[in-house]
Design a protein around this motif. Structure first.
Motif, PDB file in Angstrom:
ATOM      1  N   PHE A  13      75.042 103.055  64.663  1.00  0.00           N
ATOM      2  CA  PHE A  13      73.870 103.924  64.623  1.00  0.00           C
ATOM      3  C   PHE A  13      72.788 103.294  63.743  1.00  0.00           C
ATOM      4  N   SER A  14      71.530 103.504  64.124  1.00  0.00           N
ATOM      5  CA  SER A  14      70.414 102.925  63.364  1.00  0.00           C
ATOM      6  C   SER A  14      70.154 103.663  62.061  1.00  0.00           C
ATOM      7  N   PHE A  15      70.743 104.842  61.885  1.00  0.00           N
ATOM      8  CA  PHE A  15      70.512 105.638  60.689  1.00  0.00           C
ATOM      9  C   PHE A  15      71.737 105.596  59.784  1.00  0.00           C
ATOM     10  N   THR A  16      71.485 105.755  58.513  1.00  0.00           N
ATOM     11  CA  THR A  16      72.546 105.783  57.526  1.00  0.00           C
ATOM     12  C   THR A  16      72.123 106.714  56.396  1.00  0.00           C
ATOM     13  N   SER A  17      72.941 106.824  55.383  1.00  0.00           N
ATOM     14  CA  SER A  17      72.563 107.635  54.228  1.00  0.00           C
ATOM     15  C   SER A  17      71.573 106.856  53.362  1.00  0.00           C
ATOM     16  N   ARG A  18      70.798 107.565  52.588  1.00  0.00           N
ATOM     17  CA  ARG A  18      69.818 106.892  51.739  1.00  0.00           C
ATOM     18  C   ARG A  18      70.517 106.038  50.672  1.00  0.00           C
ATOM     19  N   ALA A  19      71.678 106.470  50.194  1.00  0.00           N
ATOM     20  CA  ALA A  19      72.397 105.684  49.186  1.00  0.00           C
ATOM     21  C   ALA A  19      72.815 104.331  49.755  1.00  0.00           C
ATOM     22  N   HIS A  20      73.335 104.329  50.983  1.00  0.00           N
ATOM     23  CA  HIS A  20      73.728 103.065  51.607  1.00  0.00           C
ATOM     24  C   HIS A  20      72.509 102.206  51.917  1.00  0.00           C
ATOM     25  N   ALA A  21      71.412 102.829  52.353  1.00  0.00           N
ATOM     26  CA  ALA A  21      70.203 102.062  52.649  1.00  0.00           C
ATOM     27  C   ALA A  21      69.634 101.417  51.388  1.00  0.00           C
ATOM     28  N   GLN A  22      69.649 102.129  50.277  1.00  0.00           N
ATOM     29  CA  GLN A  22      69.169 101.554  49.022  1.00  0.00           C
ATOM     30  C   GLN A  22      70.085 100.440  48.540  1.00  0.00           C
ATOM     31  N   VAL A  72      64.325  80.525  54.241  1.00  0.00           N
ATOM     32  CA  VAL A  72      65.560  81.291  54.093  1.00  0.00           C
ATOM     33  C   VAL A  72      65.621  82.339  55.204  1.00  0.00           C
ATOM     34  N   ILE A  73      66.683  82.275  56.010  1.00  0.00           N
ATOM     35  CA  ILE A  73      66.800  83.211  57.132  1.00  0.00           C
ATOM     36  C   ILE A  73      68.023  84.118  57.003  1.00  0.00           C
ATOM     37  N   GLY A  74      68.795  83.993  55.931  1.00  0.00           N
ATOM     38  CA  GLY A  74      69.930  84.889  55.793  1.00  0.00           C
ATOM     39  C   GLY A  74      70.845  84.503  54.655  1.00  0.00           C
ATOM     40  N   HIS A  75      71.943  85.252  54.542  1.00  0.00           N
ATOM     41  CA  HIS A  75      72.915  85.043  53.470  1.00  0.00           C
ATOM     42  C   HIS A  75      74.322  85.194  54.023  1.00  0.00           C
ATOM     43  N   ILE A  76      75.268  84.529  53.368  1.00  0.00           N
ATOM     44  CA  ILE A  76      76.689  84.710  53.628  1.00  0.00           C
ATOM     45  C   ILE A  76      77.385  84.832  52.270  1.00  0.00           C
ATOM     46  N   GLY A  77      78.472  85.551  52.241  1.00  0.00           N
ATOM     47  CA  GLY A  77      79.185  85.701  50.978  1.00  0.00           C
ATOM     48  C   GLY A  77      80.124  86.880  51.010  1.00  0.00           C
ATOM     49  N   LEU A  78      80.364  87.455  49.846  1.00  0.00           N
ATOM     50  CA  LEU A  78      81.280  88.575  49.701  1.00  0.00           C
ATOM     51  C   LEU A  78      80.510  89.848  49.386  1.00  0.00           C
ATOM     52  N   ALA A  79      81.046  90.964  49.860  1.00  0.00           N
ATOM     53  CA  ALA A  79      80.480  92.259  49.499  1.00  0.00           C
ATOM     54  C   ALA A  79      80.777  92.548  48.035  1.00  0.00           C
ATOM     55  N   SER A  80      79.809  93.133  47.346  1.00  0.00           N
ATOM     56  CA  SER A  80      79.955  93.411  45.923  1.00  0.00           C
ATOM     57  C   SER A  80      80.940  94.556  45.695  1.00  0.00           C
ATOM     58  N   PRO A  81      81.512  94.659  44.493  1.00  0.00           N
ATOM     59  CA  PRO A  81      82.375  95.811  44.190  1.00  0.00           C
ATOM     60  C   PRO A  81      81.658  97.148  44.387  1.00  0.00           C
ATOM     61  N   ALA A  82      80.350  97.179  44.091  1.00  0.00           N
ATOM     62  CA  ALA A  82      79.610  98.429  44.301  1.00  0.00           C
ATOM     63  C   ALA A  82      79.563  98.792  45.778  1.00  0.00           C
ATOM     64  N   ALA A  83      79.418  97.791  46.649  1.00  0.00           N
ATOM     65  CA  ALA A  83      79.400  98.060  48.087  1.00  0.00           C
ATOM     66  C   ALA A  83      80.758  98.543  48.566  1.00  0.00           C
ATOM     67  N   LEU A  84      81.824  97.914  48.079  1.00  0.00           N
ATOM     68  CA  LEU A  84      83.164  98.341  48.473  1.00  0.00           C
ATOM     69  C   LEU A  84      83.436  99.772  48.033  1.00  0.00           C
ATOM     70  N   ALA A  85      82.971 100.120  46.843  1.00  0.00           N
ATOM     71  CA  ALA A  85      83.175 101.484  46.356  1.00  0.00           C
ATOM     72  C   ALA A  85      82.323 102.473  47.137  1.00  0.00           C
ATOM     73  N   SER A  86      81.084 102.079  47.478  1.00  0.00           N
ATOM     74  CA  SER A  86      80.198 102.992  48.193  1.00  0.00           C
ATOM     75  C   SER A  86      80.724 103.311  49.587  1.00  0.00           C
TER      76      SER A  86
END
Length: 669
Positions: free
Chosen positions: A359-368, A530-544
């Motif tokens: 879905f194109s929509f998400t919560s504001r917390a996830h968008a921020q 710069v056209i993008g990034h690769i890496g690991l999701a942060s602990p804050a993202a995993l918790a969110s």
């Protein structure tokens, strides 16, 4: 009447022949009398293409006659009183929303009432006709009364294009009226109606465009109805405010031959002119072989020749248009961008990824959490979306939510789950205040933010499971996951760009969104951008997102990749003589990138060098701290003979000495 020839369109139907009764003529009023009110539009922004008003005094507000009540009830509306019912009748009859104010409720210190049309201020509130009180937004447009000469002191009396205010509503004691007929920006009215959850007949019409040219006749019709139903007398001239000159009607050239080609039936030019004239178009036939058509103001949908052809077909009847048994079709190759997307999907699924549509929509917390630095989410004021009313700032928002759904369902695969999606992300620049003093007055609002929409490729993959070859440490698993992301990027670059090394990785040079782990994220550049990034999701993202295990993520802009497809490839004859390969391992400082080794080798390549390929990178014992080992392969070949080892060995030794001098490297024993 049947046509004289089988290929001709049938004769005109009687539906277009009767003439409509004209609307009542414009009301006369003493233009020499002083204006009973003073109206101004905010010059700072074009919020109203045209605003018309007039005053009627001495009316008697009461019940509507039976004919008017029956007309409104027939379309599901409730009769209120003769004045309000007149506005609803004009809306249904002509498609022009309008509003009537109680003139006595429009405050004025002395002399004529003062009305000001402007953008709302953040701190303002307005009580509406339906009993609700709303907090206004700077994007709303309000009609205000001004109790003093200063426009800053104006108070909202109506929410323009949507609903009137309770303070200036017409009541049984009203005797003097201000009739307002205006048109507003459709997009602005739509945003206001959605923001406040107000869906009215007026907003529905304004969202579909009310043309400025239709206002004079509609205002005359409204005034005539009010005088007929409630009595009274006009006072003063009609006020007509048009900030910008109205655009002249744009003619459309219509080719009768084109009508016949599209419809498959011959329609004479006279018949075309008769049909369009009956639809209130001004038609000049036989204009250098064309029919010159000026659409009426109430038909803004007539913009091109094909629109007029559709009107001709609709009027003569679709049953008169022949339907061929066979339709010719021409096959054309797919657009390069579409072919690139198919190839991209083939590569990703071949790497074990599953394609998703989120879905194109998400919560504001996830968008921020995923918003790039300097940008902020875009929230859609729609109550139906609940807490999911913010557009995603990264396609990863949907992928991580999808990974959470699979986690809850206990879905698993050997090697872990891998998901990808090609879709758009949305954000807007952080609004900047208007230039002004350090403490701007309340009337100043933030400048509109510029919105961004970018198509991206995003992917999520689980960290590899511990095994004998990988090791059990979390650090080794994180390393392996980042290497997998790099492998995905290389595969994409090889397919879409023709060169796996075209996407150059580097440590992130700009601040990252909180979604990314800054200690395990690299940026990818194409041609220095710069056209993008690769890496690991942060602990804050995993918790969110409530993910139990770490995941690797990546997101790349699509357009720079698709624009280079198909890649140019060099094709040559197969080699006639065998090659000689040498594998080397160089110990270099940790900060030395493979790109630096690649550039140093190709700055002065050894004779006969055909291939330079990276094999592996090693860190750990027995290497010294702060160093790493780069293993790579060299391939040599001669086009006319078989090379000997004693020819290749000196070339390799010379290259090693040069790399030792330029990069501080040493040959690993």
């Amino acid at each position: 009447t049947p046509a004289d020839h089988p290929g001709d369109a049938p004769a005109p139907r009687q539906l277009l022949d009767p003439t409509l009764d004209p609307l009542p003529a414009a009301l006369t009023s003493p233009t020499s009398s002083p204006a009973p009110l003073h109206i101004t539009l905010d010059p700072a922004q074009p919020i109203c293409p045209r605003f018309m008003a007039r005053v009627i005094r001495g009316v008697r507000v009461g019940p509507s006659p039976d004919w008017l009540r029956h007309c409104l009830e027939a379309v599901g509306q409730r009769s209120i009183n003769n004045v309000v019912d007149a506005t609803n009748f004009v809306l249904l009859e002509l498609g022009n929303p309008c509003h009537i104010f109680d003139l006595a409720a429009l405050s004025a210190p002395a002399g004529p009432a003062r009305v000001h049309v402007r953008a709302a201020r953040p701190s303002e509130r307005l009580a509406l006709l339906d009993g609700k009180t709303i907090s206004l937004h700077p994007s709303d447009v309000v009609i205000c009364d001004t109790p003093s000469d200063a426009a800053d002191a104006s108070r909202p009396a109506s929410l323009a294009g949507v609903m009137g205010g309770a303070r200036t509503a017409v009541s049984d004691s009203t005797t003097d009226l201000l009739l307002e007929m205006a048109t507003w920006d459709p997009a602005r009215v739509r945003a206001t109606a959605r923001r406040h959850g107000l869906r009215t007949d007026a907003s529905h019409r304004y969202e579909r465009l009310v043309t400025p040219e239709s206002l004079p006749a509609a205002l005359d019709r409204l005034a005539a109805l009010v005088l007929q139903l409630a009595g009274g007398r006009p006072d003063g001239p009609v006020i007509d405010l048009t900030p910008a000159p109205l655009s002249a009607p744009t003619p459309i050239l219509l080719r009768p031959a084109r009508v016949a080609h599209v419809l498959g039936v011959t329609v004479p030019a006279e018949r075309i002119a008769h049909t369009l004239s009956a639809l209130r178009c001004r038609v000049i036939p036989d204009h250098d072989g064309f029919v010159l058509v000026f659409p009426p103001p109430h038909r803004p949908d007539l913009r091109s020749e094909i629109d007029l052809i559709e009107e001709v077909a609709r009027t003569i009847g679709y049953d008169a248009t022949p339907t061929p048994e066979r339709i010719a079709a021409r096959l054309v190759p797919a657009q390069p961008s579409e072919s690139a997307l198919r190839e991209l999907a083939r590569v990703m699924t071949g790497l074990g990824f599953f394609e998703t549509v989120t879905f194109s929509f998400t919560s504001r917390a996830h968008a921020q959490l995923a918003a790039p630095v300097g940008l902020e989410p875009i929230t859609i004021p729609d109550q139906r979306r609940g807490d999911q009313g913010t557009l995603r700032t990264s396609v990863l928002c949907g992928l991580l939510a999808c990974r959470k759904a699979n986690q809850d369902a206990r879905a698993s695969l050997p090697g872990g789950l891998r998901l990808f999606e090609t879709a758009a992300r949305y954000a807007q620049a952080t609004p900047t205040p208007h230039p002004g003093p350090a403490t701007p007055p309340p009337a100043r609002a933030a400048a509109p933010a510029a919105a961004h929409e970018q198509r991206t490729l995003a992917f999520v993959l689980d960290l590899p499971e511990p095994n004998a070859g990988l090791g059990d440490s979390a650090f080794e698993r994180r390393q392996a996951a980042v290497r997998l992301c790099r492998g995905v990027a290389d595969s994409i670059a090889a397919t879409l760009l023709g060169d796996a090394s075209a996407l150059a990785p580097a440590p992130a040079s700009a601040p990252l969104a909180p979604l990314w782990d800054p200690a395990a994220t690299a940026e990818l550049s194409l041609d220095g951008r710069v056209i993008g990034h690769i890496g690991l999701a942060s602990p804050a993202a995993l918790a969110s997102f409530d993910l139990a295990t770490p995941v690797a993520i990546g997101e790349l802009l699509l357009d720079p990749l698709l624009s280079r497809f198909p890649p140019r490839r060099r094709v040559g004859a197969l080699p006639s003589f065998p090659a000689i390969e040498r594998d080397l391992s160089l110990v270099v400082p940790e900060a030395t990138r493979w790109a630096a080794v690649h550039a140093a080798v190709h700055a002065d390549p050894p004779p006969g060098l055909e291939l330079l390929a990276h094999l592996s990178t090693y860190r750990g014992s027995p290497l010294a701290a702060g160093t790493k080992s780069l293993a790579f392969r060299l391939r040599f070949r001669a086009p006319d003979r078989t090379l000997r080892d004693d020819e290749v060995t000196p070339r390799v030794e010379t290259l090693v000495r040069r790399l030792q001098a330029s990069l501080g490297a040493s040959l690993r024993e």
